[in-house]
Design a protein around this motif. Structure first.
Motif, PDB file in Angstrom:
ATOM      1  N   SER A 243      22.788  10.584 -36.791  1.00  0.00           N
ATOM      2  CA  SER A 243      22.136  11.762 -36.222  1.00  0.00           C
ATOM      3  C   SER A 243      22.755  13.052 -36.742  1.00  0.00           C
ATOM      4  CB  SER A 243      22.230  11.736 -34.700  1.00  0.00           C
ATOM      5  OG  SER A 243      21.488  10.652 -34.189  1.00  0.00           O
TER       6      SER A 243
ATOM      7  N   SER B  70      11.913  20.216 -36.402  1.00  0.00           N
ATOM      8  CA  SER B  70      11.174  19.937 -35.167  1.00  0.00           C
ATOM      9  C   SER B  70      10.506  18.570 -35.233  1.00  0.00           C
ATOM     10  CB  SER B  70      10.118  21.009 -34.918  1.00  0.00           C
ATOM     11  OG  SER B  70      10.718  22.265 -34.769  1.00  0.00           O
TER      12      SER B  70
ATOM     13  N   ASN C 126      11.443  16.014 -37.011  1.00  0.00           N
ATOM     14  CA  ASN C 126      12.499  15.010 -36.903  1.00  0.00           C
ATOM     15  C   ASN C 126      12.884  14.788 -35.441  1.00  0.00           C
ATOM     16  OD1 ASN C 126      14.776  13.318 -37.772  1.00  0.00           O
ATOM     17  ND2 ASN C 126      16.009  15.044 -37.089  1.00  0.00           N
ATOM     18  N   GLN C 127      13.036  15.849 -34.697  1.00  0.00           N
ATOM     19  CA  GLN C 127      13.429  15.731 -33.292  1.00  0.00           C
ATOM     20  C   GLN C 127      12.351  15.040 -32.465  1.00  0.00           C
ATOM     21  OE1 GLN C 127      16.430  16.404 -32.216  1.00  0.00           O
ATOM     22  NE2 GLN C 127      15.923  15.702 -30.172  1.00  0.00           N
TER      23      GLN C 127
ATOM     24  N   ARG D  61      12.318  11.311 -33.384  1.00  0.00           N
ATOM     25  CA  ARG D  61      13.508  10.668 -32.823  1.00  0.00           C
ATOM     26  C   ARG D  61      13.344  10.449 -31.321  1.00  0.00           C
ATOM     27  NH1 ARG D  61      18.902  13.757 -32.219  1.00  0.00           N
ATOM     28  NH2 ARG D  61      20.101  12.187 -31.150  1.00  0.00           N
ATOM     29  N   SER D  62      12.878  11.462 -30.611  1.00  0.00           N
ATOM     30  CA  SER D  62      12.673  11.340 -29.166  1.00  0.00           C
ATOM     31  C   SER D  62      11.613  10.296 -28.838  1.00  0.00           C
ATOM     32  CB  SER D  62      12.275  12.690 -28.573  1.00  0.00           C
ATOM     33  OG  SER D  62      13.317  13.615 -28.731  1.00  0.00           O
TER      34      SER D  62
END
Length: 98
Positions: free
Chosen positions: A28, A49, A51-52, A55-56
């Motif tokens: 990460s 954004s 990527n986040q 990932r979430s």
């Protein structure tokens, strides 16, 4: 795979969780640098954004699937899933090295 095969030793679960935590933390931390290196400066915020969000979503879907498998192995009126349910829930998360 350790969770699927050897669940009787608590210390082993702690060691595995520690190693997995280090791996996820290192990955990460390195991912934003890799994204920034491959993204034009004007698209940096969009790439980070995205990527986040991905990932979430991965964390959420993984949690839901694990809970679904455990719920499917919980008998009517039982407080906890049956022992094989934990192994079934652990197998999809195993590494697939070749």
């Amino acid at each position: 795979m350790v969770f699927a095969l050897v669940r009787g030793q608590l210390w082993l679960a702690f060691v595995v969780m520690g190693l997995l935590g280090l791996g996820v933390g290192a990955f990460s931390a390195a991912m934003p640098a890799a994204i920034l290196a491959a993204t034009p400066p004007e698209e940096t915020s969009s790439a980070m954004s995205f990527n986040q969000v991905v990932r979430s979503m991965g964390f959420s879907v993984g949690s839901v699937l694990g809970g679904l498998v455990l719920a499917a192995h919980t008998g009517s009126g039982a407080a906890f899933p049956a022992e094989p349910g934990y192994a079934v829930a652990a197998w999809p998360g195993r590494p697939r090295w070749r």
